[in-house]
Design a protein around this motif. Structure first.
Motif, short mmCIF file in Angstrom:
data_model
loop_
_atom_site.label_atom_id
_atom_site.label_comp_id
_atom_site.label_asym_id
_atom_site.label_seq_id
_atom_site.Cartn_x
_atom_site.Cartn_y
_atom_site.Cartn_z
N GLU A 10 9.33 -2.39 0.02
CA GLU A 10 7.95 -2.85 0.15
C GLU A 10 7.01 -1.80 0.76
OE1 GLU A 10 5.84 -7.00 1.38
OE2 GLU A 10 7.55 -6.37 2.59
N LYS A 11 7.46 -1.06 1.73
CA LYS A 11 6.59 -0.10 2.42
C LYS A 11 6.18 1.07 1.53
CE LYS A 11 7.83 -0.95 7.24
NZ LYS A 11 8.41 -2.23 7.24
N SER A 12 6.92 1.33 0.46
CA SER A 12 6.59 2.47 -0.40
C SER A 12 5.52 2.13 -1.45
CB SER A 12 7.85 2.99 -1.11
OG SER A 12 8.34 2.04 -2.02
#
Length: 184
Positions: free
Chosen positions: A18-20
């Motif tokens: 998700e963070k990418s």
């Protein structure tokens, strides 16, 4: 009814990365009728064959415009990669314009990587009433951000229309099966 969220569902494979991602949307059916014999592969086949006709024409225009700057186009696909009847849904397989990146019993993760952006599309079955189509995009450079700016609203219309068509086809299949059962 279709509901839109701007987050990755908690039970999606995409949640791990998700963070990418720089952009996320998720369209979810609320009361789809998913028969027991409709597994994630049958939903995947419906996804690949249920896009709006006008979207195909837009993709053709897009391919002509971006092909000159070296981006991937549908014209580069083999005829086998374009035919859903040939698809085995094996990880790494080319399924039309998408590559299959991951597969579980209830989720397919499709997508592609290009020099300007990478995207993933999750087809997730949550029980027997909910289908979720989640798109996650990672921009690789400024051109990716610029490219996706006009694409984003069109993408949302395509995904929502595709999900609506999948639901319609599932409802028609269910109605046909009921008629066949009642006539026996």
């Amino acid at each position: 009814m279709i509901e839109k969220q701007n987050k990755i569902p908690d039970n999606s494979i995409l949640k791990n990365d998700e963070k990418s991602f720089h952009y996320v949307d998720s369209f979810q059916s609320q009361d789809a009728t998913i028969r027991p014999d409709n597994d994630v592969i049958s939903i995947g086949k419906l996804f690949l064959t249920s896009g709006p006709g006008w979207a195909d024409r837009l993709m053709s225009i897009r391919d002509k415009a971006v092909g000159v700057v070296g981006l991937k186009t549908a014209g580069q696909l083999t005829s086998e990669a374009k035919n859903p009847d040939n698809f085995k849904f094996q990880v790494g397989e080319q399924l039309g314009i998408f590559k299959l990146y991951a597969k579980t019993g209830n989720e397919l993760v499709l997508g592609d990587d290009d020099k300007h952006l990478s995207f993933r599309v999750s087809l997730l079955l949550d029980g027997k009433k909910k289908i979720m189509i989640t798109t996650a995009v990672e921009y690789k450079n400024v051109f990716g951000r610029i490219y996706f700016l006009p694409v984003k609203p069109i993408h949302q219309l395509i995904v929502k229309g595709t999900l609506r068509e999948i639901i319609r086809k599932l409802e028609n299949e269910t109605a046909e099966n009921l008629q066949t059962t009642n006539h026996r």
